[in-house]
Design a protein around this motif. Structure first.
Motif, PDB file in Angstrom:
ATOM      1  N   GLU B 236       0.819  -1.196   0.000  1.00 54.46           N
ATOM      2  CA  GLU B 236       0.000   0.000   0.000  1.00 54.46           C
ATOM      3  C   GLU B 236       0.856   1.250   0.000  1.00 54.46           C
ATOM      4  OE1 GLU B 236      -2.822  -0.056   3.134  1.00 54.46           O
ATOM      5  OE2 GLU B 236      -4.135   1.428   2.176  1.00 54.46           O
ATOM      6  N   THR B 237       0.491   2.204  -0.815  1.00 56.50           N
ATOM      7  CA  THR B 237       1.148   3.509  -0.819  1.00 56.50           C
ATOM      8  C   THR B 237       0.064   4.575  -0.717  1.00 56.50           C
ATOM      9  OG1 THR B 237       1.017   3.731  -3.210  1.00 56.50           O
ATOM     10  CG2 THR B 237       2.984   2.647  -2.345  1.00 56.50           C
ATOM     11  N   LEU B 238       0.445   5.836  -0.689  1.00 55.78           N
ATOM     12  CA  LEU B 238      -0.534   6.917  -0.570  1.00 55.78           C
ATOM     13  C   LEU B 238      -1.445   6.981  -1.788  1.00 55.78           C
ATOM     14  CD1 LEU B 238       1.624   9.772   0.968  1.00 55.78           C
ATOM     15  CD2 LEU B 238      -0.268   8.566   2.047  1.00 55.78           C
ATOM     16  N   GLU B 239      -0.886   6.596  -2.920  1.00 53.49           N
ATOM     17  CA  GLU B 239      -1.666   6.710  -4.160  1.00 53.49           C
ATOM     18  C   GLU B 239      -2.504   5.458  -4.443  1.00 53.49           C
ATOM     19  OE1 GLU B 239       2.655   5.916  -6.201  1.00 53.49           O
ATOM     20  OE2 GLU B 239       1.212   7.145  -7.297  1.00 53.49           O
ATOM     21  N   GLY B 240      -2.381   4.450  -3.613  1.00 53.28           N
ATOM     22  CA  GLY B 240      -3.115   3.199  -3.814  1.00 53.28           C
ATOM     23  C   GLY B 240      -2.202   2.006  -3.568  1.00 53.28           C
ATOM     24  N   PHE B 241      -2.539   0.893  -4.204  1.00 54.72           N
ATOM     25  CA  PHE B 241      -1.701  -0.300  -4.063  1.00 54.72           C
ATOM     26  C   PHE B 241      -0.758  -0.419  -5.249  1.00 54.72           C
ATOM     27  CE2 PHE B 241      -5.340  -1.310  -1.424  1.00 54.72           C
ATOM     28  CZ  PHE B 241      -4.756  -1.889  -0.314  1.00 54.72           C
ATOM     29  N   ARG B 242       0.496  -0.630  -4.945  1.00 55.52           N
ATOM     30  CA  ARG B 242       1.439  -0.949  -6.018  1.00 55.52           C
ATOM     31  C   ARG B 242       1.371  -2.464  -6.210  1.00 55.52           C
ATOM     32  NH1 ARG B 242       5.025   2.568  -8.176  1.00 55.52           N
ATOM     33  NH2 ARG B 242       4.935   4.651  -7.261  1.00 55.52           N
ATOM     34  N   VAL B 243       0.931  -2.867  -7.330  1.00 54.48           N
ATOM     35  CA  VAL B 243       0.645  -4.276  -7.575  1.00 54.48           C
ATOM     36  C   VAL B 243       1.656  -4.837  -8.562  1.00 54.48           C
ATOM     37  CG1 VAL B 243      -1.053  -5.908  -8.463  1.00 54.48           C
ATOM     38  CG2 VAL B 243      -1.798  -3.913  -7.146  1.00 54.48           C
ATOM     39  N   LEU B 244       2.272  -5.920  -8.161  1.00 56.92           N
ATOM     40  CA  LEU B 244       3.203  -6.617  -9.051  1.00 56.92           C
ATOM     41  C   LEU B 244       2.495  -7.835  -9.622  1.00 56.92           C
ATOM     42  CD1 LEU B 244       6.483  -6.677  -9.676  1.00 56.92           C
ATOM     43  CD2 LEU B 244       6.363  -8.673  -8.211  1.00 56.92           C
ATOM     44  N   ARG B 245       2.524  -7.952 -10.899  1.00 60.30           N
ATOM     45  CA  ARG B 245       1.866  -9.101 -11.540  1.00 60.30           C
ATOM     46  C   ARG B 245       2.679  -9.512 -12.762  1.00 60.30           C
ATOM     47  NH1 ARG B 245      -2.492  -5.268 -12.930  1.00 60.30           N
ATOM     48  NH2 ARG B 245      -4.029  -6.524 -11.840  1.00 60.30           N
ATOM     49  N   VAL B 246       2.319 -10.661 -13.278  1.00 64.03           N
ATOM     50  CA  VAL B 246       3.001 -11.153 -14.484  1.00 64.03           C
ATOM     51  C   VAL B 246       2.671 -10.213 -15.644  1.00 64.03           C
ATOM     52  CG1 VAL B 246       3.124 -13.049 -16.154  1.00 64.03           C
ATOM     53  CG2 VAL B 246       2.992 -13.547 -13.704  1.00 64.03           C
ATOM     54  N   ASN B 247       3.709  -9.890 -16.395  1.00 63.03           N
ATOM     55  CA  ASN B 247       3.539  -8.971 -17.516  1.00 63.03           C
ATOM     56  C   ASN B 247       2.941  -9.726 -18.706  1.00 63.03           C
ATOM     57  OD1 ASN B 247       3.697  -7.058 -19.492  1.00 63.03           O
ATOM     58  ND2 ASN B 247       5.900  -6.688 -19.270  1.00 63.03           N
ATOM     59  N   THR B 248       1.698  -9.429 -18.963  1.00 58.03           N
ATOM     60  CA  THR B 248       1.030 -10.103 -20.091  1.00 58.03           C
ATOM     61  C   THR B 248       0.856  -9.156 -21.270  1.00 58.03           C
ATOM     62  OG1 THR B 248      -1.054  -9.557 -19.032  1.00 58.03           O
ATOM     63  CG2 THR B 248      -0.208 -11.790 -18.678  1.00 58.03           C
ATOM     64  N   SER B 249       1.319  -7.915 -21.073  1.00 51.72           N
ATOM     65  CA  SER B 249       1.078  -6.914 -22.118  1.00 51.72           C
ATOM     66  C   SER B 249       2.019  -7.083 -23.309  1.00 51.72           C
ATOM     67  CB  SER B 249       1.256  -5.513 -21.540  1.00 51.72           C
ATOM     68  OG  SER B 249       2.623  -5.308 -21.211  1.00 51.72           O
ATOM     69  N   GLY B 250       3.128  -7.772 -23.057  1.00 56.35           N
ATOM     70  CA  GLY B 250       4.105  -7.923 -24.133  1.00 56.35           C
ATOM     71  C   GLY B 250       4.991  -6.715 -24.290  1.00 56.35           C
ATOM     72  N   VAL B 251       4.779  -5.698 -23.486  1.00 58.01           N
ATOM     73  CA  VAL B 251       5.601  -4.478 -23.548  1.00 58.01           C
ATOM     74  C   VAL B 251       6.415  -4.390 -22.259  1.00 58.01           C
ATOM     75  CG1 VAL B 251       5.576  -1.956 -23.732  1.00 58.01           C
ATOM     76  CG2 VAL B 251       3.844  -3.333 -24.929  1.00 58.01           C
ATOM     77  N   ASP B 252       7.733  -4.213 -22.391  1.00 58.25           N
ATOM     78  CA  ASP B 252       8.578  -4.087 -21.194  1.00 58.25           C
ATOM     79  C   ASP B 252       8.350  -2.720 -20.555  1.00 58.25           C
ATOM     80  OD1 ASP B 252       9.450  -6.449 -22.078  1.00 58.25           O
ATOM     81  OD2 ASP B 252      11.571  -5.904 -22.276  1.00 58.25           O
ATOM     82  N   ALA B 253       8.056  -2.740 -19.284  1.00 60.99           N
ATOM     83  CA  ALA B 253       7.892  -1.475 -18.559  1.00 60.99           C
ATOM     84  C   ALA B 253       8.905  -1.431 -17.428  1.00 60.99           C
ATOM     85  CB  ALA B 253       6.482  -1.394 -17.998  1.00 60.99           C
ATOM     86  N   GLU B 254       9.262  -0.220 -17.026  1.00 53.26           N
ATOM     87  CA  GLU B 254      10.245  -0.123 -15.948  1.00 53.26           C
ATOM     88  C   GLU B 254       9.642  -0.644 -14.652  1.00 53.26           C
ATOM     89  OE1 GLU B 254      13.388   3.087 -14.040  1.00 53.26           O
ATOM     90  OE2 GLU B 254      11.658   3.797 -15.130  1.00 53.26           O
TER      91      GLU B 254
END
Lengths: 251, 290
Positions: B236-254
């Protein structure tokens, strides 16, 4: 892989010298003051013979200044911050060791001889001007001076070992450890004589075995050889201690 | 560059081992961030790599040398920037003459340029600098040594905001394929976008060691208002939940390093599943099994 590279060693030695320069300079001024005070307070115009002040003063200065100086020469090896810097400098353990050995041993002795001779001469001139008398001039080859200098050489090796081995208070710790080992060796010697020559002793009082030890005739070259071996062994152990020194605690 | 195999180490025989059967390989041309909680063994590992302590068992080779031998050729090829630093009471020019002279590839021009970039006064003794200035000074010196391995422990501690960006710029500008930089820190945000591989260490074990791009291809972090079912990890952060999940988008994000670190140290078995999936896909993800 070279472990001793002359230009690199020269740089290491100069760094060590520059690091210690302030101490050497202050000690030299103190030496000049002590020599002058000793001359001015020990020259009685009514006495006949010229006193040999150097016979007591030079050994006192050499031991009194040289041993504490040696005991602190590896302080950066144990300092919480400096040790990282010192141990990661690109030079070999041998270069580190030889540099500080020379600085606190042979070169310090040479410097002490030259500085003392110079201050002795200056103090003599001043004392003659003030009191009309001077002490006997400094004689570096006087057997008493030679004997005390060789004692310093032996003690210096021990102190160097202590400076590397002990993390703090290396001077008192080395002196205590040296005294304990020395007494231990004497005790072993006395007990051994007592046990080997059991039938010649009526009591277990060690004074008899002291007499017996004194009767043992050991040739001087053998004694000198053993002392040299002991000296080299102590230096070797000191070098190994430096080589195997590990940094404990946090980065 | 770094080759550690079955490394064991403990502070004293009576104490519990800090490392047991630790394996780690680091190739040249890497800026690697090492993350871990206090007492995880980060500083100990750095000391082992710099030859300040010796391994109890196993192999520890850095630049094809055993660090514990402290060979001058080896020491000339590494530079250690500890968290608490010592500088000699001399000016930068004298410092370069005294200590730079011991590094065969010391580059005086780079040194002077970096001192100017960091706006460090060159007419004063280094000991009069502030803590942050001392760090910048040693960073400049370390880079100018042209050592092949730079080891840094909390290098951004004490740096002001411009100092942190200067630090990143200096590392990037003077990075070369034959060099490696290993940075241990708690300040994960300072490493964001700087490192190209990450090591997460906890309890004397390496939980995660992976190139960042391989992780970014497998995982992604998004801010959401609730924790979704497919979340591998969330905090949890002030802006909401930082959620880590499997990248299914096919686009590498930082990847957010803080979230990644939280996932790696959470003890979740799913880390191993993700790593295993990455390995099957031919990616170089590694991690010790708990």
């Amino acid at each position: 892989m070279s472990t001793f590279h002359w230009p690199r060693f020269r740089r290491v030695f100069l760094n060590d010298l520059q690091q210690q320069w302030r101490k050497i300079w202050i000690s030299s001024l103190a030496l000049a003051g002590v020599v002058l005070v000793a001359y001015l307070t020990n020259l009685d115009p009514h006495l006949g013979a010229r006193p040999e002040i150097y016979a007591a003063l030079f050994p006192a200065i050499l031991l009194g200044a040289g041993l504490p100086f040696t005991s602190t020469i590896f302080s950066d090896l144990h300092h919480p911050l400096q040790r990282f810097h010192y141990l990661t400098l690109p030079c070999s353990n041998l270069e580190r060791f030889v540099s500080r050995y020379l600085l606190t041993g042979p070169l310090l002795i040479l410097y002490a001889f030259i500085a003392y001779a110079a201050f002795d001469f200056i103090a003599s001139v001043i004392a003659t001007g003030l009191t009309g008398r001077s002490a006997a001039p400094f004689a570096p080859l006087d057997p008493r001076i030679v004997e005390m200098t060789s004692s310093y050489v032996q003690l210096h090796a021990l102190m160097l070992l202590g400076a590397i081995f002990f993390r703090s208070y290396s001077l008192p710790k080395t002196l205590i450890a040296g005294a304990v080992i020395g007494f231990g060796l004497v005790a072993v010697q006395l007990i051994t004589v007592r046990l080997v020559f059991w039938e010649y002793f009526a009591t277990i009082i060690p004074s008899e075995s002291v007499q017996a030890v004194r009767l043992l005739i050991v040739p001087m070259p053998l004694v000198a050889g053993l002392m040299t071996l002991l000296y080299l062994w102590v230096l070797y152990v000191a070098y190994q201690c430096l080589r195997e020194h590990e940094v404990q605690g946090e980065l | 560059m770094i080759d550690i195999k079955d490394l064991g180490f403990s502070y004293g025989r009576s104490k519990a081992p800090l490392f047991q059967n630790l394996d780690l390989q680091l190739s040249p041309g890497t800026i690697c961030g090492m993350l871990g909680v206090n007492g995880a063994g980060k500083s100990t590992l750095l000391k082992l790599l710099a030859g300040l302590i010796f391994p109890g068992q196993g192999r520890c080779e850095v630049l094809c040398c055993s660090p514990g031998d402290r060979l001058p050729e080896f020491l000339a090829d590494i530079f250690l920037l500890p968290e608490e630093i010592f500088v000699a009471p001399v000016t930068p020019a004298t410092y370069a003459r005294r200590y730079g002279g011991l590094y065969p590839r010391f580059d005086l021009l780079t040194y002077e340029k970096l001192l100017a970039d960091f706006a460090l006064p060159t007419d004063r003794k280094v000991t009069t600098y502030s803590y942050g200035q001392k760090k910048k000074f040693l960073l400049a010196f370390g880079i100018a040594t042209n050592a092949r391995l730079l080891i840094m422990d909390e290098p951004t501690n004490g740096l002001d905001i411009p100092g942190k960006s200067q630090f990143r710029r200096a590392l990037i500008n003077h990075f070369a394929p034959e060099r490696s930089i290993l940075i241990s820190t708690h300040q994960v945000h300072d490493l964001q976008g700087l490192i190209d591989s990450v090591i997460v260490i906890a309890g004397g074990r390496i939980l995660l060691h992976s190139p960042m791009d391989a992780l970014a291809a497998r995982l992604q972090v998004q801010v959401e208002q609730r924790v979704p079912d497919d979340a591998l990890y969330a905090h949890e952060t002030l802006e909401g939940f930082r959620v880590l999940r499997v990248n299914t988008s096919g686009v590498d994000a930082e990847l957010d390093l803080e979230t990644l670190f939280g996932f790696a140290t959470s003890g979740s078995a799913r880390l191993q599943q993700v790593l295993a999936a990455g390995a099957q896909a031919g990616e170089t993800l590694t991690g010790d099994r708990p």
